[in-house]
Design a protein around this motif. Structure first.
Motif, PDB file in Angstrom:
ATOM      1  N   THR A 139     -22.376  59.886  14.711  1.00 33.81           N
ATOM      2  CA  THR A 139     -21.388  59.008  15.343  1.00 33.81           C
ATOM      3  C   THR A 139     -22.051  57.932  16.204  1.00 33.81           C
ATOM      4  OG1 THR A 139     -21.145  60.493  17.245  1.00 33.81           O
ATOM      5  CG2 THR A 139     -19.652  60.826  15.383  1.00 33.81           C
ATOM      6  N   THR A 140     -23.369  58.008  16.320  1.00 33.53           N
ATOM      7  CA  THR A 140     -24.105  56.996  17.069  1.00 33.53           C
ATOM      8  C   THR A 140     -24.793  56.002  16.147  1.00 33.53           C
ATOM      9  OG1 THR A 140     -24.522  58.597  18.846  1.00 33.53           O
ATOM     10  CG2 THR A 140     -25.873  56.602  18.837  1.00 33.53           C
ATOM     11  N   VAL A 141     -25.416  56.500  15.087  1.00 33.94           N
ATOM     12  CA  VAL A 141     -26.202  55.663  14.182  1.00 33.94           C
ATOM     13  C   VAL A 141     -25.797  55.928  12.737  1.00 33.94           C
ATOM     14  CG1 VAL A 141     -28.513  54.996  13.434  1.00 33.94           C
ATOM     15  CG2 VAL A 141     -28.161  55.807  15.774  1.00 33.94           C
ATOM     16  N   GLY A 142     -25.547  54.855  12.008  1.00 38.04           N
ATOM     17  CA  GLY A 142     -25.333  54.936  10.571  1.00 38.04           C
ATOM     18  C   GLY A 142     -26.433  54.153   9.879  1.00 38.04           C
ATOM     19  N   ARG A 188     -37.690  53.604   9.601  1.00 35.49           N
ATOM     20  CA  ARG A 188     -37.844  55.057   9.492  1.00 35.49           C
ATOM     21  C   ARG A 188     -38.268  55.676  10.825  1.00 35.49           C
ATOM     22  NH1 ARG A 188     -37.910  57.439   4.500  1.00 35.49           N
ATOM     23  NH2 ARG A 188     -37.635  56.038   2.720  1.00 35.49           N
ATOM     24  N   MET A 189     -39.088  54.959  11.581  1.00 39.71           N
ATOM     25  CA  MET A 189     -39.447  55.477  12.906  1.00 39.71           C
ATOM     26  C   MET A 189     -38.234  55.482  13.828  1.00 39.71           C
ATOM     27  SD  MET A 189     -43.355  54.240  13.744  1.00 39.71           S
ATOM     28  CE  MET A 189     -43.297  52.551  13.133  1.00 39.71           C
ATOM     29  N   LEU A 190     -37.375  54.470  13.710  1.00 37.51           N
ATOM     30  CA  LEU A 190     -36.144  54.455  14.495  1.00 37.51           C
ATOM     31  C   LEU A 190     -35.284  55.681  14.217  1.00 37.51           C
ATOM     32  CD1 LEU A 190     -34.963  50.730  14.446  1.00 37.51           C
ATOM     33  CD2 LEU A 190     -34.983  52.206  16.464  1.00 37.51           C
ATOM     34  N   LEU A 191     -35.305  56.129  12.961  1.00 33.59           N
ATOM     35  CA  LEU A 191     -34.465  57.246  12.543  1.00 33.59           C
ATOM     36  C   LEU A 191     -35.174  58.593  12.644  1.00 33.59           C
ATOM     37  CD1 LEU A 191     -32.835  55.566   9.430  1.00 33.59           C
ATOM     38  CD2 LEU A 191     -31.691  56.160  11.571  1.00 33.59           C
ATOM     39  N   GLY A 192     -36.379  58.609  13.180  1.00 35.57           N
ATOM     40  CA  GLY A 192     -37.099  59.868  13.335  1.00 35.57           C
ATOM     41  C   GLY A 192     -37.648  60.426  12.041  1.00 35.57           C
ATOM     42  N   LEU A 193     -37.646  59.644  10.969  1.00 33.16           N
ATOM     43  CA  LEU A 193     -38.190  60.104   9.693  1.00 33.16           C
ATOM     44  C   LEU A 193     -39.710  59.991   9.643  1.00 33.16           C
ATOM     45  CD1 LEU A 193     -35.578  58.466   7.291  1.00 33.16           C
ATOM     46  CD2 LEU A 193     -35.695  60.859   8.000  1.00 33.16           C
ATOM     47  N   VAL A 194     -40.252  59.133  10.503  1.00 35.53           N
ATOM     48  CA  VAL A 194     -41.691  58.952  10.620  1.00 35.53           C
ATOM     49  C   VAL A 194     -42.046  59.009  12.099  1.00 35.53           C
ATOM     50  CG1 VAL A 194     -43.611  57.337  10.286  1.00 35.53           C
ATOM     51  CG2 VAL A 194     -41.878  57.576   8.503  1.00 35.53           C
ATOM     52  N   GLU A 195     -43.074  59.780  12.439  1.00 39.43           N
ATOM     53  CA  GLU A 195     -43.505  59.900  13.826  1.00 39.43           C
ATOM     54  C   GLU A 195     -44.420  58.738  14.187  1.00 39.43           C
ATOM     55  OE1 GLU A 195     -43.589  61.615  17.579  1.00 39.43           O
ATOM     56  OE2 GLU A 195     -42.414  62.230  15.821  1.00 39.43           O
ATOM     57  N   TYR A 245     -33.857  59.014  18.420  1.00 40.02           N
ATOM     58  CA  TYR A 245     -32.860  59.480  17.458  1.00 40.02           C
ATOM     59  C   TYR A 245     -32.749  60.998  17.463  1.00 40.02           C
ATOM     60  CZ  TYR A 245     -30.307  60.129  13.099  1.00 40.02           C
ATOM     61  OH  TYR A 245     -29.372  60.508  12.170  1.00 40.02           O
ATOM     62  N   ARG A 246     -33.878  61.678  17.467  1.00 44.11           N
ATOM     63  CA  ARG A 246     -33.858  63.138  17.376  1.00 44.11           C
ATOM     64  C   ARG A 246     -33.195  63.799  18.589  1.00 44.11           C
ATOM     65  NH1 ARG A 246     -40.074  64.602  17.112  1.00 44.11           N
ATOM     66  NH2 ARG A 246     -39.906  62.924  15.618  1.00 44.11           N
ATOM     67  N   ASP A 247     -33.078  63.050  19.686  1.00 43.91           N
ATOM     68  CA  ASP A 247     -32.480  63.605  20.898  1.00 43.91           C
ATOM     69  C   ASP A 247     -31.018  63.198  21.081  1.00 43.91           C
ATOM     70  OD1 ASP A 247     -34.934  64.798  21.606  1.00 43.91           O
ATOM     71  OD2 ASP A 247     -35.624  62.948  22.558  1.00 43.91           O
ATOM     72  N   LEU A 248     -30.473  62.447  20.146  1.00 45.57           N
ATOM     73  CA  LEU A 248     -29.073  62.045  20.255  1.00 45.57           C
ATOM     74  C   LEU A 248     -28.170  63.263  20.106  1.00 45.57           C
ATOM     75  CD1 LEU A 248     -29.099  58.818  18.037  1.00 45.57           C
ATOM     76  CD2 LEU A 248     -28.841  58.899  20.531  1.00 45.57           C
ATOM     77  N   PRO A 249     -27.181  63.417  20.979  1.00 45.46           N
ATOM     78  CA  PRO A 249     -26.299  64.589  20.872  1.00 45.46           C
ATOM     79  C   PRO A 249     -25.420  64.564  19.631  1.00 45.46           C
ATOM     80  CG  PRO A 249     -25.530  63.074  22.584  1.00 45.46           C
ATOM     81  CD  PRO A 249     -26.884  62.595  22.159  1.00 45.46           C
ATOM     82  N   THR A 299     -36.023  53.548  20.635  1.00 37.06           N
ATOM     83  CA  THR A 299     -34.875  54.278  21.155  1.00 37.06           C
ATOM     84  C   THR A 299     -33.573  53.576  20.819  1.00 37.06           C
ATOM     85  OG1 THR A 299     -35.010  53.138  23.301  1.00 37.06           O
ATOM     86  CG2 THR A 299     -36.208  55.226  23.071  1.00 37.06           C
ATOM     87  N   ILE A 300     -32.519  54.356  20.818  1.00 40.86           N
ATOM     88  CA  ILE A 300     -31.170  53.861  20.559  1.00 40.86           C
ATOM     89  C   ILE A 300     -30.312  54.241  21.752  1.00 40.86           C
ATOM     90  CG2 ILE A 300     -29.175  54.025  19.023  1.00 40.86           C
ATOM     91  CD1 ILE A 300     -31.268  54.877  16.834  1.00 40.86           C
TER      92      ILE A 300
END
Length: 320
Positions: A79-82, A51-58, A71-75, A65-66
């Protein structure tokens, strides 16, 4: 498809819910073109990490990072993360096809991709049925289709084999291997150790929120080995030593530090020794897992559990 090169990097990641530390200074990498198994007992912190990877938990500290980006900064996140973290993340009254169509429309993806995915995950016949009536195995396949809707470079899957029958588990194993062969980065949380041993290239093991072991499957298990029995184990051990192969006595034979059965047979033949038994003996992931995590399952107290759950709900709401 070329190697997409999008790695996951977790550095000194921690998460505290009140006085409870769910994840404690965890660091690991997940490389593209490989399946990485994410293992740990119940309450170890696997889902919180995802969840932290996906920005659901701070995070309370550290970062995840990915491709070097949060995650929250991915443009273009889809299409980057499923990701498929739950097998119930859909409207029960909506058909499987409509569920995917809604996801696709929000990202400007054509309906043709939806039909392609339904075929790919093996549920085209159920596409028009309400998802609320799906079996757990069908829900898992629908969740996987949703994770793939944007043709992502990275996949995060939480217990994807839950509810699958043996045929479905075998299909999932081959499918994950296929996705990795396309250059995707695949991180799979699972409690099915035998299946991870057959599927994963790398493993990350956590317990009590802390990293206890990570590396390639071979490294973690102690490397490939073989077992051989003969009429004179000492003589064969000496002959193997001349061939620069280490062997140790065990169970009336020798455990040899190689999986090259032909080499062992050739050495025995040159030494004039009969081979009574010769088998591969790979490391046992299950035994290692329990040795590393025995007694570490955490039972959340009634005080801690609502804090964690409320925090998760709050973060999810903030990201919707």
């Amino acid at each position: 498809m070329a190697d997409r090169g999008t790695a996951i990097e977790v550095r000194n990641l921690s998460k505290r819910f009140g006085g409870f530390t769910a994840v404690d200074d965890v660091s690991f990498d997940v490389r593209p073109g490989r399946v990485t198994g994410f293992l740990g007992p119940n309450g170890a912190g696997k889902t919180t990490t995802l969840r932290m990877l996906l920005g659901l938990v701070e995070p309370s500290a550290g970062q995840a990072t990915i491709g070097g980006t949060r995650y929250r900064d991915l443009p273009s996140p889809l299409t980057t993360v499923g990701a498929a973290l739950e097998a119930t993340s859909f409207h029960p009254g909506r058909s499987g096809r409509d569920h995917l169509r809604v996801m696709a429309s929000t990202a400007g993806i054509p309906d043709s991709r939806v039909d392609e995915l339904l075929e790919l995950v093996g549920i085209p016949a159920a596409a028009r049925k309400r998802a609320g009536g799906y079996s757990m195995g069908m829900r898992q396949r629908l969740g996987l289709a949703g994770a793939l809707i944007g043709d992502p470079e990275v996949l995060l899957l939480d217990e994807p084999n839950n509810g699958l029958d043996p045929e479905g588990i075998r299909w999932m194993r081959g499918f994950l291997r296929h996705l990795a062969s396309e250059g995707r980065t695949v991180l799979v949380s699972s409690h099915m150790l035998g299946e991870v041993q057959q599927t994963a290239d790398d493993v990350v093991i956590i317990a009590n929120g802390r990293l206890v072991r990570s590396g390639t499957l071979e490294e973690v298990q102690g490397g490939a080995k073989s077992f051989v029995r003969t009429s004179d184990a000492d003589a064969l051990a000496g002959a193997l030593r001349i061939a620069d192969v280490t062997a140790q006595p065990a169970d009336g034979g020798l455990v040899v530090e190689t999986d090259d059965l032909r080499l062992i047979g050739d050495v025995a033949l040159r030494a004039g020794l009969p081979v009574w038994e010769l088998t591969s003996r790979s490391g046992d992931l299950e035994s290692l897992f329990f040795a590393l995590t025995d007694g570490t399952s955490r039972n959340y107290s009634t005080q801690d559990a609502p804090v964690e759950q409320d925090a998760l709900i709050g973060q999810e709401g903030a990201n919707e």
